[in-house]
Design a protein around this motif. Structure first.
Motif, PDB file in Angstrom:
ATOM      1  N   GLY A 502      19.613 -30.269 -38.592  1.00 59.52           N
ATOM      2  CA  GLY A 502      18.847 -31.308 -39.272  1.00 59.52           C
ATOM      3  C   GLY A 502      19.710 -32.141 -40.196  1.00 59.52           C
ATOM      4  N   GLN A 503      20.624 -31.503 -40.926  1.00 59.79           N
ATOM      5  CA  GLN A 503      21.543 -32.227 -41.804  1.00 59.79           C
ATOM      6  C   GLN A 503      22.506 -33.089 -40.996  1.00 59.79           C
ATOM      7  N   LEU A 529      14.589 -30.149 -34.521  1.00 59.39           N
ATOM      8  CA  LEU A 529      14.408 -29.917 -35.954  1.00 59.39           C
ATOM      9  C   LEU A 529      13.174 -29.062 -36.220  1.00 59.39           C
ATOM     10  N   GLU A 533      12.362 -29.900 -41.748  1.00 57.55           N
ATOM     11  CA  GLU A 533      13.435 -30.855 -41.492  1.00 57.55           C
ATOM     12  C   GLU A 533      12.864 -32.177 -40.972  1.00 57.55           C
ATOM     13  N   LYS A 534      11.809 -32.095 -40.156  1.00 60.06           N
ATOM     14  CA  LYS A 534      11.156 -33.324 -39.678  1.00 60.06           C
ATOM     15  C   LYS A 534      10.504 -34.080 -40.822  1.00 60.06           C
TER      16      LYS A 534
END
Length: 600
Positions: A502-503, A529, A533-534
């Motif tokens: 995600g990062q 993700l 994270e979404k």
């Protein structure tokens, strides 16, 4: 392992001190001669680190460029009585022109074709040296004069040592400066693939030729020094076998590390000499045991220290010297010119009846849609609908078979991705394309590549001489600003490969923002993700829209798309089947049919 800069600097200083002190000690003449050979090998290896280890282009023909430098000065000084110091620029000119022509021909090749082409080049030049009458054929040229400098006779190995190692350390300094710059980021991006680099505005063809020529020039200087140290040359030291040995040096030392070139040259030369003494004494003189031992060493090295000795030693040093944590860079006010943002709601991107055919397969069939300034448009559809193909047609990775694309009132149909990037379109990728060994800050700074005001040649020269520090700081400030904008400023010095998926996806968005785009294209940004994270990604995109950014995204997650977008285009089997607001799309019969197979 993340090797901190402090350990690298300490090891570099130790190595530098050893080079300077070595000849000042009562060192036997034999070891001075060995050190001179190590310096000659290291010069070629530095070029191979740039070309192969960092640029990703394997060359077996560097020994041929060494031969050009050696034979140029040998012939001119003996047959024409030209000063040895004048033959150096002449040899560099001949080498540079040869490398440029060869590079223009061979660097277009990919896969195994480039190494095969360099093998052919090395073999051809080796036989050329051995067949030409005025070059002495296989007997070579003898009687080459020794160098003279400021009254010092460099025929003495101890005096020549200082010249050789001054050049080696100078080449090391130039190479390290080049890599620590805008041009260096572009060079490091070559190994990550042309697609990503070109999308960031990097002229990959130019940078490939640049490092190919630089590597050839370093090899030529090594040949010039070799000729005046040996005082005689013949084709043997410039054979294909020597080209393979140069590659072996950088693999042993650390193929992606400039200091590893020096370390590898020293280890290989000393090991070869000692094995020639020890192995016959232990096993007899009836076989070529050195090659067998070298093969075993290479296998063990690839198993236990795959990156070479230099990163392995740096990792050991990291246990002894506590790492110095870099402070988070606080971005200053922007000093780089920004694009003028169009008025919100004005037409920005218009795709008109675009199509793409792969032979008899129609992947995209007369698709039309638009994106207005300051809105988020989603491009959705089942797998195989043609979304990514349409996306790549807009960004120039594919050329359309028909139709047109207009961006900011300009027709960009048929332009390649680098040209489209210069006009203000930036993108991310379905599969994350980052440079894992570079920090998050450097990855994002690659997005600012096009925002330099200097030309290619001037920028490269300034980078090597360390004269572009002001502009480099401005570009890093832009990168820090983009990271702050997406909430990753606390990770700016972390290696990109260490970040969570995600990062990494958000990091790609920061890199795209560093291009100063008018339109941001995101290819499945939420793929893979987790829910939180979404949510974080959705918040970032909403903030970008509020700041005036226009976004076109391809996505499969319908909940993510429906909550985020202002307008949606739906595709199926390469054709557009619906277009409208999220509310309209959710009720559209053709969309329900495409996703659910109809309603009973």
């Amino acid at each position: 392992m993340n090797i901190m800069q402090s350990q690298k600097k300490i090891l570099s200083l130790i190595l530098l001190l050893a080079v300077v002190v070595f000849p000042l000690l009562p060192t036997p003449q034999f070891w001075i001669i060995q050190a001179n050979y190590i310096g000659l090998y290291a010069l070629v290896a530095i070029g191979l680190v740039l070309l192969t280890g960092i640029g990703g282009m394997t060359s077996f023909g560097q020994a041929a460029f060494v031969g050009i430098g050696a034979y140029t000065t040998s012939y001119l000084t003996t047959a024409c009585a030209v000063s040895p110091w004048l033959t150096l620029p002449i040899g560099l000119l001949i080498t540079g022109m040869s490398a440029y022509v060869l590079g223009r021909i061979t660097l277009r090749m990919s896969g195994h074709y480039l190494p095969l082409a360099t093998i052919a080049w090395g073999i051809s030049l080796y036989f050329l040296f051995g067949k030409v009458e005025w070059l002495g054929k296989y007997d070579g040229i003898a009687g080459i004069p020794a160098l003279q400098l400021f009254g010092f006779d460099l025929a003495q190995e101890r005096h020549l040592y200082f010249l050789i190692w001054a050049i080696v350390l100078g080449a090391t300094w130039l190479a390290l400066n080049l890599l620590d710059s805008r041009a260096g980021r572009a060079i490091r991006a070559l190994k990550g693939g042309r697609t990503m680099a070109e999308a960031m505005g990097v002229d990959t063809g130019r940078y490939k030729i640049l490092i190919f020529v630089l590597a050839a020039l370093l090899a030529s200087v090594s040949g010039w020094l070799f000729a005046h140290m040996q005082r005689t040359v013949n084709p043997s030291p410039f054979s294909l076998a020597m080209g393979i040995e140069y590659l072996f040096i950088v693999v042993v030392g650390g193929i992606a590390h400039v200091w590893g070139a020096l370390l590898g040259a020293g280890v290989l030369k000393l090991l070869a000499d000692q094995l020639q003494v020890l192995l016959p004494a232990l096993l007899g003189s009836g076989g070529n045991y050195e090659s067998i031992v070298f093969g075993v060493i290479l296998i063990l090295l690839l198993k236990y220290a795959r990156g070479g000795l230099w990163p392995w030693i740096c990792a050991l040093a990291a246990r002894l010297v506590p790492p110095v944590k870099k402070p988070v860079l606080q971005p200053a006010a922007s000093t780089i010119a920004r694009r003028e943002v169009p008025a919100k709601g004005s037409p920005l991107l218009q795709v008109e009846q675009i199509s793409k055919r792969f032979g008899g397969l129609v992947a995209v069939n007369d698709v039309s849609f638009g994106v207005k300034a300051g809105e988020i448009v989603g491009l959705i559809g089942p797998n195989g609908a043609g979304k990514s193909t349409t996306f790549n047609l807009v960004t120039g990775l594919l050329h359309a078979s028909g139709g047109s694309v207009t961006f900011n009132t300009e027709n960009i149909t048929g332009l390649h991705s680098r040209a489209i990037a210069t006009r203000g379109i930036a993108r991310t990728f379905q599969h994350v394309k980052l440079l894992p060994s570079m920090s998050a800050l450097e990855n994002v700074a690659l997005g600012a590549h096009l925002r330099s005001e200097q030309g290619f040649v001037r920028n490269t020269v300034n980078a090597m001489l360390h004269l572009e520090r002001k502009e480099e700081q401005e570009l890093l400030n832009e990168a820090a600003r983009a990271l702050t904008r997406v909430g990753l400023q606390h990770l700016m010095h972390e290696q990109a490969g260490n970040l969570a998926l995600g990062q990494q996806r958000i990091l790609e968005i920061a890199r795209a923002l560093c291009c100063d785009p008018l339109l941001l294209l995101l290819d499945e940004p939420a793929a893979g993700l987790r829910h939180l994270e979404k949510q974080a990604l959705s918040k970032v995109l909403q903030e970008l829209r509020e700041s005036g950014m226009s976004i076109l995204l391809v996505e499969h997650d319908m909940e993510f798309v429906m909550q985020l977008t202002d307008h949606i285009v739906v595709m199926e089997f390469g054709a557009k089947i619906a277009e409208g607001t999220p509310e309209q799309i959710q009720q559209h019969p053709a969309v329900i049919e495409a996703y659910l197979g109809g309603i009973e």
